[in-house]
Design a protein around this motif. Structure first.
Motif, PDB file in Angstrom:
ATOM      1  N   THR A   1     -52.322 -28.986 143.191  1.00 20.01           N
ATOM      2  CA  THR A   1     -51.334 -27.521 142.767  1.00 20.01           C
ATOM      3  C   THR A   1     -50.993 -27.488 144.241  1.00 20.01           C
ATOM      4  N   VAL A   2     -50.671 -26.553 145.305  1.00 18.34           N
ATOM      5  CA  VAL A   2     -49.773 -26.230 145.637  1.00 18.34           C
ATOM      6  C   VAL A   2     -48.638 -27.571 146.591  1.00 18.34           C
ATOM      7  N   GLN A   3     -49.413 -28.238 146.746  1.00 14.86           N
ATOM      8  CA  GLN A   3     -48.440 -30.064 147.254  1.00 14.86           C
ATOM      9  C   GLN A   3     -47.413 -30.136 146.783  1.00 14.86           C
ATOM     10  N   PRO A   4     -46.605 -29.657 145.618  1.00 10.73           N
ATOM     11  CA  PRO A   4     -44.951 -30.182 145.200  1.00 10.73           C
ATOM     12  C   PRO A   4     -44.455 -28.719 145.186  1.00 10.73           C
ATOM     13  N   ILE A   5     -44.790 -27.072 145.922  1.00 11.98           N
ATOM     14  CA  ILE A   5     -44.490 -26.510 146.105  1.00 11.98           C
ATOM     15  C   ILE A   5     -44.266 -25.922 147.298  1.00 11.98           C
ATOM     16  N   VAL A   6     -45.717 -26.534 148.476  1.00 10.40           N
ATOM     17  CA  VAL A   6     -45.759 -25.716 149.881  1.00 10.40           C
ATOM     18  C   VAL A   6     -44.353 -26.217 150.657  1.00 10.40           C
ATOM     19  N   ASN A   7     -43.931 -27.147 150.682  1.00  7.47           N
ATOM     20  CA  ASN A   7     -42.025 -27.565 150.985  1.00  7.47           C
ATOM     21  C   ASN A   7     -41.062 -26.431 150.830  1.00  7.47           C
ATOM     22  N   ARG A   8     -41.376 -26.432 149.692  1.00  2.36           N
ATOM     23  CA  ARG A   8     -40.343 -25.607 148.914  1.00  2.36           C
ATOM     24  C   ARG A   8     -40.371 -23.893 148.889  1.00  2.36           C
ATOM     25  N   GLN A   9     -41.415 -24.187 149.217  1.00  2.00           N
ATOM     26  CA  GLN A   9     -41.936 -21.806 150.207  1.00  2.00           C
ATOM     27  C   GLN A   9     -41.858 -21.476 148.456  1.00  2.00           C
ATOM     28  N   ILE A  10     -42.437 -22.247 147.414  1.00  3.78           N
ATOM     29  CA  ILE A  10     -42.262 -21.085 146.211  1.00  3.78           C
ATOM     30  C   ILE A  10     -43.001 -20.645 145.965  1.00  3.78           C
ATOM     31  N   PRO A  11     -43.845 -19.361 145.485  1.00  2.00           N
ATOM     32  CA  PRO A  11     -45.389 -18.959 145.361  1.00  2.00           C
ATOM     33  C   PRO A  11     -45.208 -18.858 144.578  1.00  2.00           C
ATOM     34  N   LEU A  12     -46.702 -18.975 144.570  1.00  2.00           N
ATOM     35  CA  LEU A  12     -47.547 -19.046 143.227  1.00  2.00           C
ATOM     36  C   LEU A  12     -48.365 -17.315 142.930  1.00  2.00           C
ATOM     37  N   ARG A  13     -48.751 -17.540 142.056  1.00  2.00           N
ATOM     38  CA  ARG A  13     -49.290 -16.358 141.558  1.00  2.00           C
ATOM     39  C   ARG A  13     -50.371 -16.669 140.108  1.00  2.00           C
ATOM     40  N   VAL A  14     -51.685 -15.651 140.235  1.00  2.00           N
ATOM     41  CA  VAL A  14     -52.279 -16.701 139.683  1.00  2.00           C
ATOM     42  C   VAL A  14     -52.720 -14.643 139.127  1.00  2.00           C
ATOM     43  N   ARG A  15     -52.703 -15.126 137.020  1.00  2.00           N
ATOM     44  CA  ARG A  15     -52.822 -13.573 136.724  1.00  2.00           C
ATOM     45  C   ARG A  15     -53.548 -14.009 135.697  1.00  2.00           C
ATOM     46  N   ASN A  16     -53.921 -12.311 135.282  1.00  2.00           N
ATOM     47  CA  ASN A  16     -54.802 -12.587 134.142  1.00  2.00           C
ATOM     48  C   ASN A  16     -54.613 -12.658 133.124  1.00  2.00           C
ATOM     49  N   THR A  17     -54.130 -13.397 131.625  1.00  2.00           N
ATOM     50  CA  THR A  17     -53.475 -13.305 130.970  1.00  2.00           C
ATOM     51  C   THR A  17     -54.031 -12.287 129.848  1.00  2.00           C
ATOM     52  N   PHE A  18     -55.458 -11.632 130.230  1.00  2.00           N
ATOM     53  CA  PHE A  18     -55.648 -10.446 128.994  1.00  2.00           C
ATOM     54  C   PHE A  18     -56.211  -9.414 129.462  1.00  2.00           C
ATOM     55  N   ASN A  19     -55.343  -9.379 131.296  1.00  2.00           N
ATOM     56  CA  ASN A  19     -56.170  -8.225 132.188  1.00  2.00           C
ATOM     57  C   ASN A  19     -53.521  -8.117 132.967  1.00  2.00           C
ATOM     58  N   PRO A  20     -52.503  -8.275 131.834  1.00  2.00           N
ATOM     59  CA  PRO A  20     -51.817  -8.380 132.379  1.00  2.00           C
ATOM     60  C   PRO A  20     -51.520  -7.662 132.945  1.00  2.00           C
ATOM     61  N   SER A  21     -51.617  -6.180 133.024  1.00  2.00           N
ATOM     62  CA  SER A  21     -50.985  -5.062 134.393  1.00  2.00           C
ATOM     63  C   SER A  21     -51.305  -5.241 135.382  1.00  2.00           C
ATOM     64  N   HIS A  22     -52.750  -5.833 135.856  1.00  2.00           N
ATOM     65  CA  HIS A  22     -53.001  -6.249 137.350  1.00  2.00           C
ATOM     66  C   HIS A  22     -52.172  -7.446 138.522  1.00  2.00           C
ATOM     67  N   ALA A  23     -51.867  -6.960 139.144  1.00  2.00           N
ATOM     68  CA  ALA A  23     -50.394  -7.929 139.863  1.00  2.00           C
ATOM     69  C   ALA A  23     -50.998  -9.537 140.222  1.00  2.00           C
ATOM     70  N   GLY A  24     -52.588  -9.555 139.953  1.00  2.00           N
ATOM     71  CA  GLY A  24     -53.451 -10.628 140.569  1.00  2.00           C
ATOM     72  C   GLY A  24     -53.278 -11.438 142.325  1.00  2.00           C
ATOM     73  N   THR A  25     -52.987 -12.393 142.298  1.00  2.00           N
ATOM     74  CA  THR A  25     -53.221 -12.802 143.363  1.00  2.00           C
ATOM     75  C   THR A  25     -51.665 -13.385 143.997  1.00  2.00           C
ATOM     76  N   LEU A  26     -51.594 -13.190 144.951  1.00  2.00           N
ATOM     77  CA  LEU A  26     -50.729 -14.303 145.374  1.00  2.00           C
ATOM     78  C   LEU A  26     -50.708 -15.082 146.388  1.00  2.00           C
ATOM     79  N   VAL A  27     -49.823 -15.818 146.464  1.00  2.00           N
ATOM     80  CA  VAL A  27     -50.262 -17.755 147.063  1.00  2.00           C
ATOM     81  C   VAL A  27     -49.286 -17.914 147.844  1.00  2.00           C
ATOM     82  N   GLY A  28     -48.826 -17.962 149.417  1.00  2.00           N
ATOM     83  CA  GLY A  28     -47.896 -18.679 149.839  1.00  2.00           C
ATOM     84  C   GLY A  28     -47.639 -18.274 151.997  1.00  2.00           C
ATOM     85  N   ALA A  29     -46.859 -18.551 152.191  1.00  2.00           N
ATOM     86  CA  ALA A  29     -46.508 -19.375 153.187  1.00  2.00           C
ATOM     87  C   ALA A  29     -46.926 -18.860 154.048  1.00  2.00           C
TER      88      ALA A  29
END
Ligand code: ASP
Ligand code: MG
Length: 480
Positions: free
Chosen positions: A274-302
């Motif tokens: 998953t991170v292959q295409p976004i790592v060079n462009r430094q696009i942040p990725l966030r993992v979030r819960n559809t069933f608990n959308p108020s939780h901020a989730g995990t941010l994946v970044g550089a």
């Protein structure tokens, strides 16, 4: 206003109630003024059912095929019944489902006539999961007044012909996305299938189980999205598997490198590519819960040193076997390792971990269980001559083992982490069979007996929790 790529996984679209939740999440982000593109998985369980249908077709089990077709139809019909109020929209959505399922049955019939399925046929068959879900979800959204348009990712994601685990041909894919999809996204919200691509000559492929994450990341990159959000059924990336240790907690921040190691070594949250295409462009990725959308989730970044946390997470891979190649005559005989790994690759095995003792008289490597027999045979064939001359012993296979991986980019430049890990295991009488550290220095992997799994994970997890807690108290490592 941001442009966001959102991917919704199988459970997030697994029922009418879940899909309504997805619609609400999408509506809210649109109301906040964001520009969206969506990638959706097949409804939970459907990919497995489709794979089973290929097997049933091969063995000529028509009854089972009919049952599978019925289950898949009913899942989609239930969504349509519950979430589309307008009778004529409902009718046309049901017709779409029916015609895709007829095409699926035709393919199954073709397999039945041949009496054999191929990886190519299997990809065509499983593609129906995402083709169905994306159409039904788009129909629901447009019935609920969202401006959406359905797309098949196979129009854009051009891949090699490594069926069932295809890799994108990057330049062709980029051109297709920019020409075909980019012009649309200012006026509509695309609802795109995950999982599937196609070869340059138009044969359907898939990008491996869980491949919808990878597809979403590819679109995020070529649509120049500001963020990729992977909506799933847990609050984020966790310090360990909560089934192994209930103290597991969500990590607020993980680096690209760390998530790569975590995904590769058993954390099921994301497809490892998953991170292959976004790592060079430094696009942040966030993992979030559809069933608990108020939780901020995990941010994946550089940011690599986002925190003082040295050990962040512990993962494990079960159902693996360790193969050992050893022999007194190996010392100074070049090429044995190289030939072993080539022979393993030709047998179709993916090697998860390699480790060599410094004496050069043995090395071991790990493959998934079902491959162990074939790899042993292939390697012994390759080393036939050396074995006959007693330079190499026969290849030893050890089962009922697990790979444990300790992940954290703070390990880099922090001496003594490995020492701490292994002295803890030693103190608890947990026997370590082999060790490997990746060159990224962001993880250490080792092998233990499967019966020690829970104990080892729990002990090491305490180390992770300790440092995560230090971060929390200091306000480090949290982007919020
Ligand atoms: N539906 C596919 C699978 O179950 C792809 C995905 O959901 O990512 O593997
Ligand atoms: Mg997934």
């Amino acid at each position: 206003m941001s442009r966001l790529m959102m991917k919704f996984g199988g459970t997030s679209v697994g029922s009418a109630a879940a899909i309504q939740q997805v619609v609400d999440v999408v509506r809210q982000h649109l109301a906040e003024g964001h520009n969206l593109a969506l990638v959706v998985s097949a409804m939970a369980g459907v990919t497995d059912l489709l794979l089973e249908s290929a097997a049933a077709a091969t063995s000529g089990d028509h009854d089972r095929l009919r049952v599978i077709g019925g289950i898949i139809r009913d899942k989609h019909y239930a969504v349509i019944e519950t979430l589309i109020a307008d009778a004529s929209l409902r009718e046309s959505s049901r017709n779409e489902v029916d015609s895709l399922l007829r095409a699926h049955m035709d393919l199954c019939d073709a397999i039945g006539i041949k009496g054999a399925s191929t990886p190519e046929a299997s990809d065509a068959i499983v593609s129906f999961g995402e083709r169905l879900s994306s159409r039904v979800i788009a129909a629901v959204m447009s019935a609920q007044d969202l401006r959406v348009k359905q797309f098949d990712s196979s129009q854009f994601i051009i891949t090699d012909d490594n069926f069932q685990d295809a890799d994108p041909l990057w330049e062709l894919t980029e051109a297709r996305v920019i020409d075909g999809l980019l012009p649309e996204i200012d006026s509509v919200t695309p609802v795109i299938t995950g999982f599937i691509g196609s070869t340059p000559d138009g044969k359907l492929t898939t990008l491996g189980r869980g491949g919808s994450d990878f597809i979403a990341a590819i679109f995020a990159a070529y649509l120049a999205c500001d963020e990729l959000i992977i909506w799933t059924d847990v609050d984020g990336v966790m310090t360990t598997d909560p089934r192994l240790d209930e103290r597991a907690r969500v990590l607020p921040y993980v680096s690209y490198q760390e998530i790569g190691e975590l995904a590769y070594y058993g954390a099921k949250v994301l497809h490892p590519k998953t991170v292959q295409p976004i790592v060079n462009r430094q696009i942040p990725l966030r993992v979030r819960n559809t069933f608990n959308p108020s939780h901020a989730g995990t941010l994946v970044g550089a940011r690599r040193h986002a925190s003082a946390t040295v050990i962040k997470a512990i993962t494990s891979v079960k159902n693996v076997s360790m193969l050992t190649v050893s022999g007194a005559g190996m010392l100074g005989v070049p090429g044995i390792a190289g030939r072993t790994f080539l022979a393993s690759a030709r047998a179709g095995a993916n090697i998860l971990m390699i480790s060599q003792a410094s004496s050069e008289q043995s090395f071991c490597f790990t493959v998934i269980d079902p491959m162990a027999g074939a790899v042993k045979a292939a390697v012994e064939r390759e080393l036939q001559r050396e074995i006959a001359q007693n330079d190499v012993d026969s290849v030893d296979v050890m089962r009922d083992i697990v790979i444990i991986t300790v992940v954290g980019s703070g390990m880099r430049g922090t001496p003594g982490v490995a020492g701490r890990v292994f002295s803890l295991l030693g103190a608890r009488d947990i026997n370590v069979l082999a060790i490997a550290q990746g060159s990224s220095e962001c993880s250490i992997s080792f092998i233990i007996a499967e019966e020690d799994l829970t104990r080892a994970v729990t002990e090491l997890h305490s180390l992770a929790l300790e440092t995560v807690e230090i971060d929390r108290v200091n306000g480090n490592g949290s982007p919020y």
